[in-house]
Design a protein around this motif. Structure first.
Motif, short mmCIF file in Angstrom:
data_model
loop_
_atom_site.label_atom_id
_atom_site.label_comp_id
_atom_site.label_asym_id
_atom_site.label_seq_id
_atom_site.Cartn_x
_atom_site.Cartn_y
_atom_site.Cartn_z
N VAL A 84 0.39 -1.40 0.27
CA VAL A 84 0.14 0.12 -0.07
C VAL A 84 1.00 1.46 -0.17
O VAL A 84 0.40 2.03 -0.74
CB VAL A 84 -0.95 0.30 1.08
N LYS A 85 1.74 1.28 1.32
CA LYS A 85 2.36 2.95 1.24
C LYS A 85 2.97 2.86 -0.54
O LYS A 85 3.81 3.93 -0.52
CB LYS A 85 4.12 2.04 2.15
N ASP A 86 4.32 1.39 -0.66
CA ASP A 86 4.44 2.17 -2.51
C ASP A 86 3.96 2.88 -3.54
O ASP A 86 4.12 2.80 -3.82
CB ASP A 86 5.33 0.16 -2.53
N PHE A 87 2.50 1.90 -2.93
CA PHE A 87 1.59 2.65 -4.73
C PHE A 87 1.45 3.94 -4.04
O PHE A 87 1.87 4.57 -5.11
CB PHE A 87 0.32 1.88 -4.75
N LEU A 88 0.97 4.66 -2.87
CA LEU A 88 0.89 5.80 -2.96
C LEU A 88 2.18 6.50 -3.51
O LEU A 88 1.72 7.89 -3.68
CB LEU A 88 0.17 5.49 -1.24
N LEU A 89 3.17 5.96 -2.67
CA LEU A 89 4.65 7.34 -3.34
C LEU A 89 5.18 6.60 -4.67
O LEU A 89 5.84 7.34 -5.26
CB LEU A 89 5.84 6.27 -1.68
N SER A 90 4.12 6.20 -5.06
CA SER A 90 4.69 5.82 -6.54
C SER A 90 3.87 6.92 -7.18
O SER A 90 2.40 7.87 -7.21
CB SER A 90 4.64 4.80 -7.44
N ASP A 91 3.98 7.26 -8.72
CA ASP A 91 3.37 7.66 -9.73
C ASP A 91 2.65 7.29 -10.51
O ASP A 91 2.62 7.68 -12.07
CB ASP A 91 3.92 9.04 -9.96
#
Length: 257
Positions: free
Chosen positions: A85-92
């Motif tokens: 979840v964190k990685d998706f939210l921080l990606s573009d």
């Protein structure tokens, strides 16, 4: 996160309505819903691994993960599912691109179901048998098996979600308080599934029965918080209700325009 229901592009001007329960051991330390310092992320946080079970950003990116139940699994994995979840939210990356990239490393994680999205697209995948798929307009319910599997637990939540909450969301005269009360009532449903209809996930029948209700409660494990998330075209609102411990009943809200 152990159970959720979402309406994707069903409500006018509201791409997403999502309700969910996070189930976890009571002793596992976590922070409640908040804006993470020096980050675009709004979420609760698991203090053991640093990730989260559900989150959003000001730009309308959102994600939610559930564990895939597989009794007897003893493999130790190098990565935490909360990082997904964190990685998706921080990606573009667009949701489908993120999910397809994740396929390359999905076996580094214990079993999971993951839904990632923004205001334009929602994508579901599981590393236990379901490749990334863009979600069509509709209602989706997910717990600890594949989305394509029939569990009586998820069928019950789908029924209450579609027959009780969704109609209220489409009536302008219904107040926000009434909508929230209905959501909490659905998420606090302790009704258990009959033994004959329990799934078989490799755990003892007694435990399957305990975990068969929307709201779970035992001496050491259960529903820690409930969530009501609305992502509209111009604003975003998320209410989190603490369900266990010293702050049981407390509701936190994130409002973003």
């Amino acid at each position: 996160m152990c159970i959720l229901a979402l309406a994707w592009e069903v409500l006018e001007d509201t791409p997403l309505l999502l309700i969910s329960n996070r189930d976890e051991f009571y002793h596992r330390a976590a922070q409640p819903l908040a804006h993470w310092p020096h980050s675009p992320v709004f979420a609760g946080q698991d203090l053991q691994q640093g990730g989260t079970w559900q989150g959003i950003t000001e730009q309308g990116r959102w994600a939610v993960v559930t564990n895939f139940r597989e009794g007897g699994q003893t493999t130790q994995y190098p990565t935490s599912r909360g990082d997904l979840v964190k990685d998706f939210l921080l990606s573009d990356l667009a949701p489908i691109r993120f999910a397809r990239n994740l396929e390359k490393t999905q076996n580094d994680y214990a079993g999971f179901n993951l839904i990632v999205g923004d205001r334009q697209q929602a994508v579901y995948m599981s590393n236990r048998g379901e490749a990334p798929q863009v979600l069509a307009k509709g209602v989706y319910v997910l717990s600890n098996g594949l989305m394509s599997e029939h569990w009586q637990k998820t069928a019950h939540l789908r029924q209450r979600f579609t027959q009780e909450l969704l109609p209220l969301m489409q009536l302008p005269q219904v107040t926000l308080a009434e909508r929230l009360d209905t959501a909490w009532d659905i998420l606090q449903d302790r009704r258990k599934v009959s033994i004959a209809l329990l799934p078989h996930t490799g755990i003892a029948e007694e435990m399957e029965l305990l975990l068969s209700s929307t709201f779970i409660q035992s001496e050491v494990y259960g529903t820690r918080c409930s969530n009501f998330l609305l992502i509209e075209k111009e604003k975003l609102n998320w209410w989190e209700k603490t369900q266990q411990g010293q702050y049981a009943g407390e509701i936190r809200q994130v409002h973003i325009k």
